[in-house]
Design a protein around this motif. Structure first.
Motif, PDB file in Angstrom:
ATOM      1  N   PHE A  59      25.269  46.246  41.835  1.00  0.00           N
ATOM      2  CA  PHE A  59      25.732  47.599  41.520  1.00  0.00           C
ATOM      3  C   PHE A  59      26.976  47.547  40.639  1.00  0.00           C
ATOM      4  CE2 PHE A  59      28.460  51.213  42.493  1.00  0.00           C
ATOM      5  CZ  PHE A  59      27.620  52.262  42.159  1.00  0.00           C
ATOM      6  N   ILE A  60      27.907  46.687  40.969  1.00  0.00           N
ATOM      7  CA  ILE A  60      29.142  46.555  40.174  1.00  0.00           C
ATOM      8  C   ILE A  60      28.807  46.071  38.768  1.00  0.00           C
ATOM      9  CG2 ILE A  60      31.282  45.242  39.930  1.00  0.00           C
ATOM     10  CD1 ILE A  60      31.449  45.311  43.040  1.00  0.00           C
ATOM     11  N   ARG A  61      27.939  45.082  38.661  1.00  0.00           N
ATOM     12  CA  ARG A  61      27.563  44.558  37.330  1.00  0.00           C
ATOM     13  C   ARG A  61      26.892  45.626  36.484  1.00  0.00           C
ATOM     14  NH1 ARG A  61      25.511  38.621  39.120  1.00  0.00           N
ATOM     15  NH2 ARG A  61      27.572  37.669  39.091  1.00  0.00           N
ATOM     16  N   ARG A  62      25.963  46.382  37.079  1.00  0.00           N
ATOM     17  CA  ARG A  62      25.254  47.421  36.326  1.00  0.00           C
ATOM     18  C   ARG A  62      26.182  48.513  35.839  1.00  0.00           C
ATOM     19  NH1 ARG A  62      20.023  48.216  40.129  1.00  0.00           N
ATOM     20  NH2 ARG A  62      18.770  46.564  39.214  1.00  0.00           N
ATOM     21  N   GLY A  93      19.292  55.499  45.942  1.00  0.00           N
ATOM     22  CA  GLY A  93      18.775  54.165  45.636  1.00  0.00           C
ATOM     23  C   GLY A  93      19.579  53.427  44.588  1.00  0.00           C
ATOM     24  N   GLN A  94      20.655  54.039  44.098  1.00  0.00           N
ATOM     25  CA  GLN A  94      21.497  53.342  43.125  1.00  0.00           C
ATOM     26  C   GLN A  94      22.127  52.096  43.740  1.00  0.00           C
ATOM     27  OE1 GLN A  94      23.932  56.859  42.118  1.00  0.00           O
ATOM     28  NE2 GLN A  94      23.491  56.270  39.992  1.00  0.00           N
ATOM     29  N   CYS A 130      32.320  50.155  51.437  1.00  0.00           N
ATOM     30  CA  CYS A 130      33.326  51.046  50.860  1.00  0.00           C
ATOM     31  C   CYS A 130      34.582  50.275  50.485  1.00  0.00           C
ATOM     32  CB  CYS A 130      33.686  52.153  51.846  1.00  0.00           C
ATOM     33  SG  CYS A 130      32.436  53.421  52.017  1.00  0.00           S
ATOM     34  N   GLU A 131      34.974  49.358  51.348  1.00  0.00           N
ATOM     35  CA  GLU A 131      36.181  48.575  51.073  1.00  0.00           C
ATOM     36  C   GLU A 131      35.989  47.693  49.841  1.00  0.00           C
ATOM     37  OE1 GLU A 131      38.862  45.157  53.255  1.00  0.00           O
ATOM     38  OE2 GLU A 131      37.766  46.578  54.496  1.00  0.00           O
ATOM     39  N   LEU A 132      34.832  47.052  49.729  1.00  0.00           N
ATOM     40  CA  LEU A 132      34.574  46.198  48.569  1.00  0.00           C
ATOM     41  C   LEU A 132      34.502  47.003  47.279  1.00  0.00           C
ATOM     42  CD1 LEU A 132      31.929  43.665  49.913  1.00  0.00           C
ATOM     43  CD2 LEU A 132      34.317  43.221  49.380  1.00  0.00           C
ATOM     44  N   LEU A 133      33.883  48.185  47.347  1.00  0.00           N
ATOM     45  CA  LEU A 133      33.747  49.024  46.155  1.00  0.00           C
ATOM     46  C   LEU A 133      34.969  49.895  45.904  1.00  0.00           C
ATOM     47  CD1 LEU A 133      30.045  50.125  46.649  1.00  0.00           C
ATOM     48  CD2 LEU A 133      30.930  48.619  44.865  1.00  0.00           C
ATOM     49  N   ARG A 134      35.841  49.982  46.906  1.00  0.00           N
ATOM     50  CA  ARG A 134      37.038  50.824  46.838  1.00  0.00           C
ATOM     51  C   ARG A 134      36.690  52.280  46.571  1.00  0.00           C
ATOM     52  NH1 ARG A 134      41.933  47.060  45.443  1.00  0.00           N
ATOM     53  NH2 ARG A 134      40.973  45.145  46.138  1.00  0.00           N
ATOM     54  N   ILE A 135      35.703  52.742  47.359  1.00  0.00           N
ATOM     55  CA  ILE A 135      35.312  54.143  47.311  1.00  0.00           C
ATOM     56  C   ILE A 135      35.282  54.681  48.740  1.00  0.00           C
ATOM     57  CG2 ILE A 135      33.976  53.924  45.185  1.00  0.00           C
ATOM     58  CD1 ILE A 135      31.430  53.873  46.877  1.00  0.00           C
ATOM     59  N   GLY A 136      35.243  55.975  48.866  1.00  0.00           N
ATOM     60  CA  GLY A 136      35.214  56.596  50.179  1.00  0.00           C
ATOM     61  C   GLY A 136      33.801  56.737  50.717  1.00  0.00           C
ATOM     62  N   ARG A 137      33.722  57.095  51.994  1.00  0.00           N
ATOM     63  CA  ARG A 137      32.427  57.270  52.654  1.00  0.00           C
ATOM     64  C   ARG A 137      31.628  58.394  51.996  1.00  0.00           C
ATOM     65  NH1 ARG A 137      32.607  55.067  58.310  1.00  0.00           N
ATOM     66  NH2 ARG A 137      30.786  56.377  58.673  1.00  0.00           N
ATOM     67  N   ARG A 149      19.924  54.499  62.738  1.00  0.00           N
ATOM     68  CA  ARG A 149      20.847  55.406  62.036  1.00  0.00           C
ATOM     69  C   ARG A 149      21.890  54.655  61.213  1.00  0.00           C
ATOM     70  NH1 ARG A 149      23.112  59.750  66.135  1.00  0.00           N
ATOM     71  NH2 ARG A 149      24.611  59.688  64.460  1.00  0.00           N
ATOM     72  N   VAL A 150      21.871  53.335  61.286  1.00  0.00           N
ATOM     73  CA  VAL A 150      22.913  52.519  60.658  1.00  0.00           C
ATOM     74  C   VAL A 150      22.414  51.922  59.345  1.00  0.00           C
ATOM     75  CG1 VAL A 150      24.418  50.513  60.972  1.00  0.00           C
ATOM     76  CG2 VAL A 150      23.835  51.948  62.932  1.00  0.00           C
ATOM     77  N   TRP A 151      23.185  52.129  58.289  1.00  0.00           N
ATOM     78  CA  TRP A 151      22.871  51.526  56.995  1.00  0.00           C
ATOM     79  C   TRP A 151      23.313  50.070  56.994  1.00  0.00           C
ATOM     80  CZ3 TRP A 151      20.087  53.434  53.056  1.00  0.00           C
ATOM     81  CH2 TRP A 151      19.899  54.802  52.985  1.00  0.00           C
ATOM     82  N   ARG A 152      22.505  49.208  56.402  1.00  0.00           N
ATOM     83  CA  ARG A 152      22.845  47.809  56.157  1.00  0.00           C
ATOM     84  C   ARG A 152      22.717  47.579  54.660  1.00  0.00           C
ATOM     85  NH1 ARG A 152      25.749  46.977  60.293  1.00  0.00           N
ATOM     86  NH2 ARG A 152      24.641  47.033  62.247  1.00  0.00           N
ATOM     87  N   ILE A 153      23.770  47.069  54.074  1.00  0.00           N
ATOM     88  CA  ILE A 153      23.845  46.927  52.622  1.00  0.00           C
ATOM     89  C   ILE A 153      24.013  45.451  52.286  1.00  0.00           C
ATOM     90  CG2 ILE A 153      25.087  47.651  50.552  1.00  0.00           C
ATOM     91  CD1 ILE A 153      26.236  49.919  52.604  1.00  0.00           C
ATOM     92  N   PRO A 154      23.013  44.840  51.636  1.00  0.00           N
ATOM     93  CA  PRO A 154      23.168  43.440  51.255  1.00  0.00           C
ATOM     94  C   PRO A 154      24.339  43.251  50.287  1.00  0.00           C
ATOM     95  CG  PRO A 154      20.876  44.124  51.084  1.00  0.00           C
ATOM     96  CD  PRO A 154      21.701  45.365  51.300  1.00  0.00           C
ATOM     97  N   LYS A 155      25.093  42.209  50.501  1.00  0.00           N
ATOM     98  CA  LYS A 155      26.233  41.915  49.628  1.00  0.00           C
ATOM     99  C   LYS A 155      25.773  41.760  48.183  1.00  0.00           C
ATOM    100  CE  LYS A 155      28.128  37.842  49.995  1.00  0.00           C
ATOM    101  NZ  LYS A 155      28.952  36.691  50.382  1.00  0.00           N
ATOM    102  N   ASP A 156      24.605  41.162  47.976  1.00  0.00           N
ATOM    103  CA  ASP A 156      24.078  41.001  46.619  1.00  0.00           C
ATOM    104  C   ASP A 156      23.828  42.346  45.944  1.00  0.00           C
ATOM    105  OD1 ASP A 156      24.187  38.267  46.919  1.00  0.00           O
ATOM    106  OD2 ASP A 156      22.065  38.065  47.446  1.00  0.00           O
ATOM    107  N   SER A 157      23.458  43.367  46.722  1.00  0.00           N
ATOM    108  CA  SER A 157      23.261  44.706  46.163  1.00  0.00           C
ATOM    109  C   SER A 157      24.567  45.295  45.657  1.00  0.00           C
ATOM    110  CB  SER A 157      22.661  45.647  47.206  1.00  0.00           C
ATOM    111  OG  SER A 157      21.354  45.269  47.524  1.00  0.00           O
ATOM    112  N   VAL A 158      25.636  45.036  46.373  1.00  0.00           N
ATOM    113  CA  VAL A 158      26.955  45.522  45.951  1.00  0.00           C
ATOM    114  C   VAL A 158      27.364  44.842  44.652  1.00  0.00           C
ATOM    115  CG1 VAL A 158      29.394  45.657  46.569  1.00  0.00           C
ATOM    116  CG2 VAL A 158      27.658  46.085  48.307  1.00  0.00           C
ATOM    117  N   ILE A 159      27.152  43.537  44.579  1.00  0.00           N
ATOM    118  CA  ILE A 159      27.503  42.783  43.370  1.00  0.00           C
ATOM    119  C   ILE A 159      26.683  43.274  42.182  1.00  0.00           C
ATOM    120  CG2 ILE A 159      27.438  40.494  42.300  1.00  0.00           C
ATOM    121  CD1 ILE A 159      28.080  39.387  45.176  1.00  0.00           C
TER     122      ILE A 159
END
Length: 62
Positions: free
Chosen positions: A53-56, A32-33, A15-22, A41-51
């Motif tokens: 997502f931003i590019r797309r 799946g976006q 959320c902090e990297l994307l600057r969006i809320g929970r 119960r804990v989500w793990r988000i690869p940093k590459d997925s965030v990058i």
């Protein structure tokens, strides 16, 4: 900012990297976006997925 981030992010870190809320990130994860996986119960988000997502969503993807 991205250089200092771990390879696997938690929801608050992503959320902090994307600057969006929970409330905005959970629909992205559920649809799946934003590619991620759950460890119990804990989500793990690869940093590459965030990058990716931003590019797309910014038109920067090749």
């Amino acid at each position: 900012m991205f250089e200092q981030a771990e390879d696997l992010l938690t929801v608050p870190e992503a959320c902090e990297l994307l600057r969006i809320g929970r409330g905005a990130i959970y629909p992205l994860l559920a649809s799946g976006q934003l590619k991620a996986f759950r460890n119990g119960r804990v989500w793990r988000i690869p940093k590459d997925s965030v990058i990716l997502f931003i590019r797309r969503n910014s038109g920067l993807e090749d």
